[in-house]
Scaffold this active site. Structure first.
Site, PDB file in Angstrom:
ATOM      1  N   ARG A 134       0.798  -1.214   0.000  1.00 29.58           N
ATOM      2  CA  ARG A 134       0.000   0.000   0.000  1.00 29.58           C
ATOM      3  C   ARG A 134       0.838   1.275   0.000  1.00 29.58           C
ATOM      4  O   ARG A 134       0.435   2.294  -0.582  1.00 29.58           O
ATOM      5  CB  ARG A 134      -0.966   0.012   1.186  1.00 29.58           C
ATOM      6  CG  ARG A 134      -2.041  -1.068   1.103  1.00 29.58           C
ATOM      7  CD  ARG A 134      -3.106  -0.902   2.183  1.00 29.58           C
ATOM      8  NE  ARG A 134      -3.922   0.275   1.942  1.00 29.58           N
ATOM      9  CZ  ARG A 134      -3.799   1.426   2.571  1.00 29.58           C
ATOM     10  NH1 ARG A 134      -2.870   1.569   3.529  1.00 29.58           N
ATOM     11  NH2 ARG A 134      -4.570   2.453   2.267  1.00 29.58           N
TER      12      ARG A 134
ATOM     13  N   CYS B  21      14.170  -5.613  -4.311  1.00 33.98           N
ATOM     14  CA  CYS B  21      15.042  -4.917  -5.256  1.00 33.98           C
ATOM     15  C   CYS B  21      14.271  -3.803  -5.965  1.00 33.98           C
ATOM     16  O   CYS B  21      14.072  -3.816  -7.180  1.00 33.98           O
ATOM     17  CB  CYS B  21      15.611  -5.913  -6.267  1.00 33.98           C
ATOM     18  SG  CYS B  21      16.973  -5.245  -7.239  1.00 33.98           S
TER      19      CYS B  21
END
Length: 461
Positions: A358, A389
């Protein structure tokens, strides 16, 4: 500030924190409205939930982990039932659904709203009575509708003319008359993030009110006489604090109800006002209580029905986030602490956007606290980030943690019950965390942690 398409980091233009975030007098203090009701600090400073030390939970279940205060969830469900005694309260399952939660909300007297075949399967497998299930969705398949009819689902919310035809044909084949509502797009954009405001016209949900599609859909269902049209449905968005949006929505949808009465002589007996009730994620949020919501919504509906000379319909609402959101917090372990040239301190934890998307997706704000101990160190403005990453892999954009936060510490993030586990992913092939329910000093696993074996089991190459 809108989230940047390349990640939340790219939308950030400063490092001093938002204006509403104040340096705490006591960095160990818990802000009550942000946490489950049974969370506290023990004498040695560690967080406890329902009497259990979070360090013991971590020893048994590991990190990251979602921790559910079961009594908190149940009490919030009861709060809605008490505030809306003559209203059908549908728990919006998309917020978070598993069989244990289905049983909890069923035992507390709530109905259940689902929007996919998978959610419906979970509800039925947990024993939720089919007549207390509502089925949403803008693209329900023939197979999903068939299953809903065969199970005896209490109501289906119609979302397109194609769906009307599809459900009508299935109902004729089976000789049944399912209860349906028509989802009306009322043209109200709630005071919320653009990506989660769902009632303005340019969106995929429902029948347009201003374009006449909603009225045409109602007339079509009534004239064909196969489906049992019980009422209209409106949902104006998510994380809403201002009742004015509900007032405008109710006025418009009840005007349509009067129009249907005048055109076909049918006064629809039900009205669903949707959900989207906000919760406190940070100290800037001030949500209404269920009792306050009930008072406002009843006043709105009574006033508009009087204006249109309508009988007050049987109401239903759909809280999801407001029931489960505050009942859960996520536990993480700190892996690294990195000061970047005095610009910002990054506290990296062993989860991230795979267990809470979120922040990156909606530019959402969260809070955090040191969970395994208290500290006498000065408050340090930090950013809690994940292990993925992605530069936008942020869990908490800005929060004051003790300046001595270090690898091995535990960090707890409150308000993660809604849309965190539900939207979790295996990005970077990270297994999803478990959900641990705590009640009366005992913990139980209600959703187990995924393993690498689970990931590889789906890889048939």
């Amino acid at each position: 500030m809108r989230a940047h398409e390349a990640g939340a980091l790219h939308g950030d233009i400063g490092h001093r924190g938002p204006a509403w975030l104040r340096t705490p007098v006591d960095v160990n203090a818990l802000v009550p409205q942000l946490w489950p009701r049974q969370v506290a600090r023990a004498a040695d400073g560690a967080l406890t939930v329902a009497g259990l030390d979070v360090r013991d939970l971590v020893a048994e279940y590991g990190t990251p982990a979602y921790v559910l205060d079961e009594d908190d969830l149940r009490s919030r469900a009861r709060d809605f039932r008490a505030a809306f005694p003559d209203v059908d309260v549908y728990y919006a399952g998309k917020a978070f659904l598993c069989r244990a939660v289905v049983r909890m909300i069923a035992e507390e007297g709530l109905h259940l709203d689902v929007c996919t075949g998978g959610e419906l399967a979970t509800a039925l497998s947990a024993g939720m009575p089919a007549e207390r299930i509502g089925f949403h969705g803008n693209n329900k398949s023939t197979a999903e509708l068939t299953r809903a009819l065969d199970a005896g689902v209490g109501r289906i919310i119609l979302d397109s003319f194609t769906e009307i035809d599809r459900l009508t044909a299935l109902a004729r084949e089976r000789g049944v008359r399912p209860g349906v509502l028509i989802r009306v797009t009322v043209g109200v954009e709630a005071h919320t993030h653009e990506f989660i405001a769902t009632a303005h016209e340019d969106q995929k949900f429902g029948f347009s009110l201003t374009g006449g599609a909603a009225a045409a859909a109602a007339v079509k269902v009534i004239d064909e006489g196969v489906l049992d049209l019980r009422g209209l449905h409106s949902h104006i968005g998510s994380q809403i604090f201002d009742a004015s949006g509900f007032e405008v929505s109710a006025r418009r949808v009840l005007a349509l109800q009067a129009q249907i009465r005048d055109a076909r002589g049918v006064e629809l007996p039900e009205l669903d006002l949707g959900g989207g009730f906000g919760i406190a994620y940070t100290t800037q949020d001030d949500p209404a209580t269920p009792a306050e919501l009930a008072k406002r919504l009843r006043k709105i509906v009574d006033s508009e029905c009087a204006a249109e000379n309508l009988l007050v319909p049987h109401l239903s609402i759909e809280p999801g986030r407001a029931v489960v959101g505050p009942a859960v917090f996520t536990l993480y372990e700190v892996g690294t602490v990195k000061d970047v040239d005095g610009i910002r301190t990054y506290v990296s934890v062993d989860g991230g956007m795979s267990d809470n998307i979120r922040t990156a997706l909606y530019d959402a704000s969260y809070s955090a606290t040191l969970a395994n101990r208290a500290s006498t160190a000065e408050p340090l403005l930090a950013r809690v980030v994940g292990k993925h990453c992605e530069s936008g892999d942020i869990v908490v954009k800005d929060e004051f943690l003790p300046a001595d936060v270090q690898p091995g510490d535990l960090v707890a993030v409150p308000g993660t019950g809604a849309y965190c586990r539900s939207m979790a992913s295996n990005y970077n092939h990270v297994p999803r965390p478990p959900v641990v329910a705590v009640r009366n000093g005992r913990a139980r696993l209600i959703v187990r942690r995924e393993t690498e074996e689970d990931l590889l089991a789906l890889d048939v190459g």
